[in-house]
Design a protein around this motif. Structure first.
Motif, PDB file in Angstrom:
ATOM      1  N   VAL A  54     -36.267  39.992  56.687  1.00 52.17           N
ATOM      2  CA  VAL A  54     -35.461  39.002  57.393  1.00 52.17           C
ATOM      3  C   VAL A  54     -36.021  37.631  57.030  1.00 52.17           C
ATOM      4  O   VAL A  54     -37.235  37.441  56.977  1.00 52.17           O
ATOM      5  CB  VAL A  54     -35.445  39.242  58.927  1.00 52.17           C
ATOM      6  CG1 VAL A  54     -36.814  39.104  59.544  1.00 52.17           C
ATOM      7  CG2 VAL A  54     -34.449  38.312  59.612  1.00 52.17           C
ATOM      8  N   GLY A  72     -29.892  39.008  60.713  1.00 50.29           N
ATOM      9  CA  GLY A  72     -30.059  38.697  59.297  1.00 50.29           C
ATOM     10  C   GLY A  72     -30.968  39.679  58.579  1.00 50.29           C
ATOM     11  O   GLY A  72     -31.413  39.428  57.463  1.00 50.29           O
ATOM     12  N   ILE A  73     -31.239  40.833  59.193  1.00 52.30           N
ATOM     13  CA  ILE A  73     -32.081  41.850  58.555  1.00 52.30           C
ATOM     14  C   ILE A  73     -31.308  42.463  57.400  1.00 52.30           C
ATOM     15  O   ILE A  73     -30.111  42.710  57.496  1.00 52.30           O
ATOM     16  CB  ILE A  73     -32.498  42.934  59.582  1.00 52.30           C
ATOM     17  CG1 ILE A  73     -33.372  42.304  60.671  1.00 52.30           C
ATOM     18  CG2 ILE A  73     -33.222  44.090  58.887  1.00 52.30           C
ATOM     19  CD1 ILE A  73     -33.697  43.233  61.833  1.00 52.30           C
ATOM     20  N   ARG A  74     -32.012  42.696  56.308  1.00 50.39           N
ATOM     21  CA  ARG A  74     -31.377  43.228  55.104  1.00 50.39           C
ATOM     22  C   ARG A  74     -32.325  44.189  54.391  1.00 50.39           C
ATOM     23  O   ARG A  74     -33.532  44.157  54.624  1.00 50.39           O
ATOM     24  CB  ARG A  74     -30.997  42.088  54.160  1.00 50.39           C
ATOM     25  CG  ARG A  74     -32.207  41.268  53.725  1.00 50.39           C
ATOM     26  CD  ARG A  74     -31.851  40.072  52.848  1.00 50.39           C
ATOM     27  NE  ARG A  74     -32.936  39.122  52.777  1.00 50.39           N
ATOM     28  CZ  ARG A  74     -34.064  39.282  52.115  1.00 50.39           C
ATOM     29  NH1 ARG A  74     -34.289  40.379  51.437  1.00 50.39           N
ATOM     30  NH2 ARG A  74     -34.994  38.341  52.112  1.00 50.39           N
ATOM     31  N   VAL A  77     -33.607  34.123  64.560  1.00 52.09           N
ATOM     32  CA  VAL A  77     -34.864  34.842  64.833  1.00 52.09           C
ATOM     33  C   VAL A  77     -35.954  33.935  65.391  1.00 52.09           C
ATOM     34  O   VAL A  77     -37.067  34.388  65.654  1.00 52.09           O
ATOM     35  CB  VAL A  77     -35.390  35.568  63.565  1.00 52.09           C
ATOM     36  CG1 VAL A  77     -34.419  36.660  63.131  1.00 52.09           C
ATOM     37  CG2 VAL A  77     -35.673  34.590  62.436  1.00 52.09           C
ATOM     38  N   LEU A 114     -36.835  44.081  63.826  1.00 47.80           N
ATOM     39  CA  LEU A 114     -37.121  44.386  62.418  1.00 47.80           C
ATOM     40  C   LEU A 114     -37.939  45.669  62.322  1.00 47.80           C
ATOM     41  O   LEU A 114     -37.629  46.560  61.521  1.00 47.80           O
ATOM     42  CB  LEU A 114     -37.857  43.220  61.757  1.00 47.80           C
ATOM     43  CG  LEU A 114     -38.323  43.453  60.318  1.00 47.80           C
ATOM     44  CD1 LEU A 114     -37.131  43.688  59.390  1.00 47.80           C
ATOM     45  CD2 LEU A 114     -39.166  42.282  59.845  1.00 47.80           C
TER      46      LEU A 114
END
Length: 137
Positions: free
Chosen positions: A32, A17-19, A38, A53
């Motif tokens: 995130v 879900g890292i953005r 996570v 991350l």
């Protein structure tokens, strides 16, 4: 064109879900949100997610910098050392890399991850990256 459009995050980063959150001084800040992908112990980030991350933020900073000076390289880790400073709680976490040395064949970076207060990082990483010849297309 933004870093997010030029350098899509790898599948591993997306699975966590890292953005891309924003840019600061031309360098991407990744984020995130806390969630099942996570979570380690209840209501806390897993160390592997925090490390992921940090690593992705370091690579994002290096890619954007290399692109800005017209250099193309295939990046390979030499080593990555993570220091866990406090437990990541159930809220968003952010990370940004800073290049401390950029040579012809390798780069050294420092990356920090934080939550509420940037002056109190949750974790930091030191990355040494080999910059090899670009991959054949």
């Amino acid at each position: 064109m933004s870093p997010a459009e030029h350098h899509p995050l790898p599948a591993y980063a997306r699975s966590l879900g890292i953005r891309y959150d924003r840019e600061e001084d031309g360098i991407p800040v990744l984020a995130v949100d806390f969630g099942a992908s996570v979570e380690g112990r209840p209501q806390h980030y897993h160390g592997g997610a925090t490390s992921g991350l940090l690593e992705n933020a370091g690579y994002a900073a290096l890619r954007v910098t290399l692109e800005g000076i017209g250099r193309e390289h295939q990046l390979k880790p030499i080593n990555i050392t993570v220091q866990f400073l406090s437990a990541g709680k159930s809220k968003p976490m952010y990370a940004k890399g800073r290049i401390t040395k950029l040579g012809r064949r390798n780069a050294n970076l420092v990356v920090e991850a934080w939550q509420d207060d940037r002056e109190r990082p949750v974790a930091t990483a030191v990355m040494n990256i080999l910059m090899g010849a670009p991959a054949e297309k």
